[in-house]
Design a protein around this motif. Structure first.
Motif, mmCIF file in Angstrom:
data_model
loop_
_atom_site.group_PDB
_atom_site.id
_atom_site.type_symbol
_atom_site.label_atom_id
_atom_site.label_comp_id
_atom_site.label_asym_id
_atom_site.label_seq_id
_atom_site.Cartn_x
_atom_site.Cartn_y
_atom_site.Cartn_z
ATOM 1 N N LEU A 91 0.821 -1.204 0.000
ATOM 2 C CA LEU A 91 0.000 0.000 0.000
ATOM 3 C C LEU A 91 0.862 1.264 0.000
ATOM 4 C CD1 LEU A 91 -3.012 -0.832 2.326
ATOM 5 C CD2 LEU A 91 -2.667 -1.290 -0.095
ATOM 6 N N GLY A 92 2.039 1.191 0.604
ATOM 7 C CA GLY A 92 2.946 2.331 0.562
ATOM 8 C C GLY A 92 3.402 2.635 -0.847
ATOM 9 N N ALA A 93 3.673 1.584 -1.623
ATOM 10 C CA ALA A 93 4.078 1.774 -3.018
ATOM 11 C C ALA A 93 2.966 2.418 -3.823
ATOM 12 C CB ALA A 93 4.477 0.431 -3.626
ATOM 13 N N VAL A 94 1.733 1.941 -3.631
ATOM 14 C CA VAL A 94 0.594 2.524 -4.347
ATOM 15 C C VAL A 94 0.374 3.971 -3.902
ATOM 16 C CG1 VAL A 94 -1.886 2.347 -4.765
ATOM 17 C CG2 VAL A 94 -0.498 0.288 -4.686
ATOM 18 N N ALA A 95 0.551 4.231 -2.609
ATOM 19 C CA ALA A 95 0.394 5.599 -2.113
ATOM 20 C C ALA A 95 1.426 6.533 -2.741
ATOM 21 C CB ALA A 95 0.524 5.621 -0.591
ATOM 22 N N GLY A 96 2.621 5.988 -3.056
ATOM 23 C CA GLY A 96 3.628 6.792 -3.739
ATOM 24 C C GLY A 96 3.164 7.217 -5.113
ATOM 25 N N VAL A 97 2.534 6.295 -5.845
ATOM 26 C CA VAL A 97 1.955 6.628 -7.149
ATOM 27 C C VAL A 97 0.854 7.671 -6.968
ATOM 28 C CG1 VAL A 97 0.792 5.730 -9.197
ATOM 29 C CG2 VAL A 97 2.434 4.290 -7.981
ATOM 30 N N ALA A 98 0.021 7.464 -5.938
ATOM 31 C CA ALA A 98 -1.102 8.367 -5.697
ATOM 32 C C ALA A 98 -0.630 9.783 -5.384
ATOM 33 C CB ALA A 98 -1.949 7.838 -4.550
ATOM 34 N N LEU A 99 0.437 9.882 -4.592
ATOM 35 C CA LEU A 99 0.927 11.189 -4.170
ATOM 36 C C LEU A 99 1.535 11.961 -5.333
ATOM 37 C CD1 LEU A 99 1.517 13.165 -1.842
ATOM 38 C CD2 LEU A 99 3.692 11.984 -1.514
ATOM 39 N N THR A 100 2.239 11.265 -6.216
ATOM 40 C CA THR A 100 2.976 11.948 -7.288
ATOM 41 C C THR A 100 2.151 12.063 -8.569
ATOM 42 O OG1 THR A 100 4.017 9.808 -7.770
ATOM 43 C CG2 THR A 100 5.253 11.353 -6.413
ATOM 44 N N PHE A 101 1.853 10.923 -9.188
ATOM 45 C CA PHE A 101 1.196 10.926 -10.489
ATOM 46 C C PHE A 101 -0.277 11.324 -10.422
ATOM 47 C CE2 PHE A 101 4.823 8.210 -11.322
ATOM 48 C CZ PHE A 101 5.213 8.595 -12.597
ATOM 49 N N ILE A 102 -0.949 11.059 -9.299
ATOM 50 C CA ILE A 102 -2.383 11.324 -9.236
ATOM 51 C C ILE A 102 -2.654 12.634 -8.478
ATOM 52 C CG2 ILE A 102 -4.644 10.377 -8.668
ATOM 53 C CD1 ILE A 102 -3.043 8.696 -10.665
ATOM 54 N N ALA A 103 -2.545 12.625 -7.158
ATOM 55 C CA ALA A 103 -2.891 13.816 -6.374
ATOM 56 C C ALA A 103 -1.964 14.995 -6.679
ATOM 57 C CB ALA A 103 -2.850 13.482 -4.883
ATOM 58 N N GLY A 104 -0.656 14.744 -6.707
ATOM 59 C CA GLY A 104 0.298 15.830 -6.919
ATOM 60 C C GLY A 104 0.153 16.486 -8.271
ATOM 61 N N GLU A 105 0.252 15.688 -9.329
ATOM 62 C CA GLU A 105 0.173 16.262 -10.681
ATOM 63 C C GLU A 105 -1.189 16.886 -10.947
ATOM 64 O OE1 GLU A 105 0.913 15.159 -15.349
ATOM 65 O OE2 GLU A 105 1.873 14.023 -13.772
ATOM 66 N N MET A 106 -2.252 16.244 -10.458
ATOM 67 C CA MET A 106 -3.582 16.797 -10.699
ATOM 68 C C MET A 106 -3.820 18.084 -9.911
ATOM 69 S SD MET A 106 -5.027 15.159 -13.076
ATOM 70 C CE MET A 106 -3.397 14.873 -13.812
#
Length: 435
Positions: A91-106
């Motif tokens: 889940l930490g790995a997925v959260a990394g994707v979420a933080l950068t590519f999803i929440a961060g970029e959006m």
């Protein structure tokens, strides 16, 4: 279409089995990091080698078909891998994707039109986070898109020329299978065999991403069989390739966001139906032109937020450091993929480690997280085993290298072996204390 319809049926099956009405279907589509790898690791080299855009497309379709076949084969061991990897690491790995590519970029995209983007973000926070009903009982996302789009045109942030651009691609494009995958296969297995060194690791990544998101959904309350999901993703990718698709498909990160929104299986059915209509009549380009990105982006910020929150909520507080550490490699991966092939030169003044850290970030994230969980539990031998696996991945180029090769990242191999030896030392020390 096949994947969305299948996962809607799978959700209905789970609802009947557990006699529940609150089951959410898994989200099925294209993973953003995988898309970038196929764009710049398969399509671009094929175009450069052949000089022919259509032939490059056929090579990519063949690579996509092979990727689907590999993921279907990987599904045999999916459940075993899920059982042996700590939840905090996945889940930490997925959260990394979420933080950068999803929440961060959006969030960046949201603030490109701050007057509109911030208002839409506020609607999302009120409706989806605080769960306050919207006017006329409209779904929060729909209300946000309507308000944001209307404002964009009223205040002039979106010009009328967008409408004329929107309708240039309208037409009828029937969904028909073709032999592009077969024609591309001949070139792929001869003069472009090196492309397969990109396909194998990114397919492993895709399979693990499916596993991570299935694990996240289980943490949110809906338990699906990871082996079945990986097989479905592989089969869906192969079917997509038969119709000319160039990107592998997977259970992707929006799954938990859909759960938080209270979605059931209907949204998955609608996804499949909307894609069928939108692609056959050229509506995707029209909608993309009419609705500004800043209006849609806040919804994806929420998806990223929900995934990050779930990563922590689904784990005991003592594992929070492992979740946090597993998130970090994706900062490097985000920077690397956004600068594409020029990343090495662009980011060298920041750190020479950014590119090598970003290569195989999912593997690095999971393995670092798994080591940390093991150490927290004082299971030092298990931590050493994960460090040895990391050394093996680095040796063969699955991590910290641009492609598969022998002894691909020797410094990282030595570094991970050093970690393994340290963990083994502490395992003996722990055993001595227990005596």
């Amino acid at each position: 279409m096949v994947g969305n319809f299948y996962y809607a049926w799978s959700a209905a099956r789970l609802a009947r089995k557990e006699n529940r009405a609150d089951v959410t279907a898994l989200s099925y589509g294209i993973s953003t990091p995988v898309m970038f790898v196929f764009l710049f690791g398969v399509l671009l080299p094929a175009k450069q080698l052949t000089g022919d855009a259509e032939m490059a497309w056929k090579v990519a379709v063949a690579a996509c078909f092979i990727s689907g076949a590999i993921e279907a084969a990987i599904s045999v061991i999916g459940r075993w891998v899920q059982y042996h990897l700590p939840r905090a690491a996945m889940l930490g790995a997925v959260a990394g994707v979420a933080l950068t590519f999803i929440a961060g970029e959006m969030l960046f995209k949201t603030l490109e039109m701050p007057i509109i983007g911030l208002l839409v973000l506020a609607i999302i926070i009120v409706g989806l986070v605080a769960r306050v009903s919207m006017p006329f009982k409209l779904p929060t996302s729909l209300f946000a898109i309507i308000v944001g789009t209307a404002m964009a045109y009223l205040i002039g942030d979106a010009g009328t020329e967008r409408f004329s651009d929107a309708f240039t691609h309208l037409g009828f494009y029937p969904l028909l299978p073709n032999l592009a995958w077969f024609e591309g296969l001949g070139l792929l297995l001869t003069s472009m065999l090196a492309v397969l060194t990109v396909v194998l690791p990114i397919t492993l990544y895709n399979a693990i991403e499916t596993m991570n998101n299935v694990e996240a959904m289980e943490a949110a309350g809906d338990k699906y069989d990871v082996r079945e999901c990986q097989a479905v993703d592989g089969a869906g990718t192969m079917i997509g390739a038969l119709f000319g698709g160039v990107f592998p498909t997977t259970v992707y990160i929006a799954t938990v966001g859909a759960k938080w929104m209270g979605a059931g299986r209907g949204y998955s059915l609608l996804n499949g139906a909307v894609y069928a209509l939108a692609t056959m009549f050229g509506l995707i380009a029209a909608l993309a032109a009419i609705i500004p990105v800043s209006v849609v982006a806040p919804i994806l910020v929420f998806v990223g937020m929900s995934m990050i929150a779930t990563a922590f909520q689904a784990n005991d507080t003592r594992y929070y450091p492992a979740v946090a550490l597993a998130m970090l490699p994706y900062f490097a991966n985000y920077v690397m993929t956004r600068f594409n092939r020029g990343a090495g030169e662009v980011v060298t003044d920041i750190s020479s480690a950014i590119v090598v850290m970003g290569q195989g970030a999912m593997f690095m994230a999971i393995l670092l997280g798994a080591m940390t969980v093991s150490v927290i539990d004082h299971q030092f031998k298990r931590a050493a085993a994960f460090a040895a696996i990391a050394a093996g991945f680095s040796f063969f180029g699955l991590m910290h290298a641009p492609k598969l090769s022998l002894n691909a990242a020797p410094e990282f191999v030595m570094g991970y072996l050093g970690m393994a030896l340290l963990f083994i030392y502490f395992s003996f020390q722990e055993a001595g204390r227990q005596r």
